[in-house]
Design a protein around this motif. Structure first.
Motif, PDB file in Angstrom:
ATOM      1  N   GLN A  35       8.749 -42.366  28.479  1.00 45.12           N
ATOM      2  CA  GLN A  35       7.813 -42.400  29.596  1.00 45.12           C
ATOM      3  C   GLN A  35       6.832 -43.551  29.468  1.00 45.12           C
ATOM      4  O   GLN A  35       6.220 -43.752  28.419  1.00 45.12           O
ATOM      5  N   GLU A  36       6.649 -44.275  30.562  1.00 48.30           N
ATOM      6  CA  GLU A  36       5.613 -45.310  30.636  1.00 48.30           C
ATOM      7  C   GLU A  36       4.263 -44.693  30.274  1.00 48.30           C
ATOM      8  O   GLU A  36       3.954 -43.590  30.699  1.00 48.30           O
ATOM      9  N   GLY A  37       3.500 -45.385  29.469  1.00 51.59           N
ATOM     10  CA  GLY A  37       2.164 -44.874  29.077  1.00 51.59           C
ATOM     11  C   GLY A  37       2.220 -43.960  27.876  1.00 51.59           C
ATOM     12  O   GLY A  37       1.200 -43.670  27.283  1.00 51.59           O
ATOM     13  N   ILE A  38       3.396 -43.498  27.506  1.00 53.48           N
ATOM     14  CA  ILE A  38       3.526 -42.619  26.340  1.00 53.48           C
ATOM     15  C   ILE A  38       4.339 -43.350  25.260  1.00 53.48           C
ATOM     16  O   ILE A  38       3.835 -43.617  24.180  1.00 53.48           O
ATOM     17  N   GLU A  39       5.574 -43.669  25.575  1.00 47.79           N
ATOM     18  CA  GLU A  39       6.402 -44.373  24.591  1.00 47.79           C
ATOM     19  C   GLU A  39       6.136 -45.872  24.552  1.00 47.79           C
ATOM     20  O   GLU A  39       6.480 -46.532  23.591  1.00 47.79           O
ATOM     21  N   PHE A  40       5.565 -46.430  25.606  1.00 47.86           N
ATOM     22  CA  PHE A  40       5.340 -47.886  25.620  1.00 47.86           C
ATOM     23  C   PHE A  40       4.172 -48.225  26.490  1.00 47.86           C
ATOM     24  O   PHE A  40       3.487 -47.339  26.993  1.00 47.86           O
TER      25      PHE A  40
ATOM     26  N   HIS B 248      -1.677 -49.753  30.963  1.00 51.26           N
ATOM     27  CA  HIS B 248      -0.835 -49.638  32.155  1.00 51.26           C
ATOM     28  C   HIS B 248      -1.676 -49.497  33.425  1.00 51.26           C
ATOM     29  O   HIS B 248      -1.139 -49.220  34.493  1.00 51.26           O
TER      30      HIS B 248
ATOM     31  N   GLY C 185       1.848 -51.477  26.536  1.00 49.42           N
ATOM     32  CA  GLY C 185       0.571 -51.279  27.211  1.00 49.42           C
ATOM     33  C   GLY C 185      -0.611 -51.612  26.321  1.00 49.42           C
ATOM     34  O   GLY C 185      -1.609 -52.165  26.778  1.00 49.42           O
ATOM     35  N   GLU C 186      -0.496 -51.258  25.023  1.00 47.33           N
ATOM     36  CA  GLU C 186      -1.654 -51.428  24.133  1.00 47.33           C
ATOM     37  C   GLU C 186      -2.031 -52.895  23.969  1.00 47.33           C
ATOM     38  O   GLU C 186      -3.210 -53.242  23.882  1.00 47.33           O
TER      39      GLU C 186
ATOM     40  N   TRP D 291      -3.918 -47.170  34.072  1.00 44.10           N
ATOM     41  CA  TRP D 291      -4.247 -45.797  34.447  1.00 44.10           C
ATOM     42  C   TRP D 291      -5.716 -45.488  34.222  1.00 44.10           C
ATOM     43  O   TRP D 291      -6.370 -46.128  33.413  1.00 44.10           O
TER      44      TRP D 291
ATOM     45  N   LYS E 204       6.520 -38.758  16.013  1.00 37.04           N
ATOM     46  CA  LYS E 204       5.754 -39.713  16.807  1.00 37.04           C
ATOM     47  C   LYS E 204       4.382 -39.906  16.172  1.00 37.04           C
ATOM     48  O   LYS E 204       3.943 -39.115  15.359  1.00 37.04           O
ATOM     49  N   GLY E 205       3.695 -40.964  16.607  1.00 35.83           N
ATOM     50  CA  GLY E 205       2.283 -41.104  16.258  1.00 35.83           C
ATOM     51  C   GLY E 205       1.994 -42.075  15.126  1.00 35.83           C
ATOM     52  O   GLY E 205       0.833 -42.259  14.777  1.00 35.83           O
TER      53      GLY E 205
ATOM     54  N   THR F 172       0.773 -45.261  17.099  1.00 37.25           N
ATOM     55  CA  THR F 172      -0.396 -44.928  17.931  1.00 37.25           C
ATOM     56  C   THR F 172      -1.590 -44.523  17.071  1.00 37.25           C
ATOM     57  O   THR F 172      -2.727 -44.853  17.413  1.00 37.25           O
TER      58      THR F 172
ATOM     59  N   ARG G 277      -2.805 -47.198  25.251  1.00 33.16           N
ATOM     60  CA  ARG G 277      -1.550 -47.555  25.919  1.00 33.16           C
ATOM     61  C   ARG G 277      -1.656 -47.279  27.423  1.00 33.16           C
ATOM     62  O   ARG G 277      -1.274 -48.107  28.247  1.00 33.16           O
TER      63      ARG G 277
END
Lengths: 201, 201
Positions: free
Chosen positions: A196-201, B58, A75-76, B60, A42-43, A46, B54
């Protein structure tokens, strides 16, 4: 902590600082960097977004091209609207190849995305361009690696370019200034945890 | 591309999509993740910042604690001001240990930063907390690893926590859901290129 221990710590750190300062002084070249974030972990994207944020904080204009749309609205993209016309965001790629199931359409989308990338790189008001998942398009030979690398080598000297995606081609790694391989040590998908919302997208 | 080739591509991708969909369907657990970005390569902090962005997208609220101040005022801190009180940013650590040269002061700063981290994790309006360079404080035993891991295990179920920094301790990796090792394949410092505005800071 005894006084003697505190003194030893200070002496050790004085020496370390001298080494550190000497290393920093040796590095004098300033240039726009070609940065590649690759590997299975990952990363990759991001970390590119973190650099976009950093660049925006310095007052720069930034361009983003998404070569793979992904399955969701991210989200980004929404968050970066806060920076108005300081950021140009283009989602020109299609979904993953197993979503479109249409090779000719994938190639056309990759070519369109690359044309936008070239346009952003030629824009003198833009200091940083993020080409998200370009490595995927290169891996499937949807774009010719030679032409892409030639365009990067010909970029103006203060332009930073970030390329993300697994399986970076050797010719791209060769041309890059900074290459990071994200390795997966542990992943929550293996434990049955969903994206997870906010993590993967 | 011939029709036969296009057909073969479509069939292959249909199969791949079926595998992909089955894999996604297997993953059903939703939970706040403990994420660790470690390793010698770049992108540990910037990948954390990408997740912050991200999360902000959303809607947050997000908390950030910097355990190491670093030598410069960072671009990202400035950029995130665009999100007003949706982000709580605290720079509580001192500089690197070779800058302060004072172990007692380093320990006091780490303890203060950790107290703020616990406060943010307890705030029910915050869904994601980034603890930047906490691994450095743990590595030098400025904070007790057992207490830190216990606090993470006791966090509420929808809270995401990101820890960055080299040399993550094994007990932290053990407790984490997602661990990524950033490996350095190629670095511009080796070619005499200095730390660049907008990239390193």
């Amino acid at each position: 902590m005894s006084d003697a221990e505190a003194d030893r710590h200070r002496e050790k750190m004085e020496k370390r600082k001298a080494v550190q300062d000497a290393e920093v002084a040796e590095k004098t070249i300033e240039k726009g960097l070609l940065i590649v974030n690759t590997g299975p972990g990952k990363g990759k994207t991001t970390a590119g977004l973190g650099l976009v944020l950093r660049a925006l904080g310095h007052g720069w204009r930034v361009g983003v091209v998404q070569f793979i749309k992904g399955a969701w609205d991210t989200g980004e993209k929404h968050a970066l609207k806060a920076f108005g016309d300081r950021i140009e965001w283009h989602t020109l790629g299609e979904g993953f190849t197993w979503e479109t199931q249409d090779k000719a359409r994938d190639i056309a989308a990759a070519e369109q995305a690359w044309a936008k990338a070239e346009e952003l790189m030629a824009d003198p008001t833009i200091r940083l361009v993020l080409l998200d998942e370009l490595n995927i398009a290169l891996r499937y030979d949807y774009l010719p690696i030679d032409a892409v690398v030639a365009a990067f080598r010909a970029r103006r000297s203060d332009l930073h370019v970030i390329v993300t995606g697994r399986n970076a081609k050797p010719a791209l790694v060769e041309a890059a200034d900074l290459v990071t391989e994200m390795g997966s040590v542990k992943h929550h998908f293996s434990a049955g945890v969903k994206a997870q919302e906010g993590i993967e997208f």
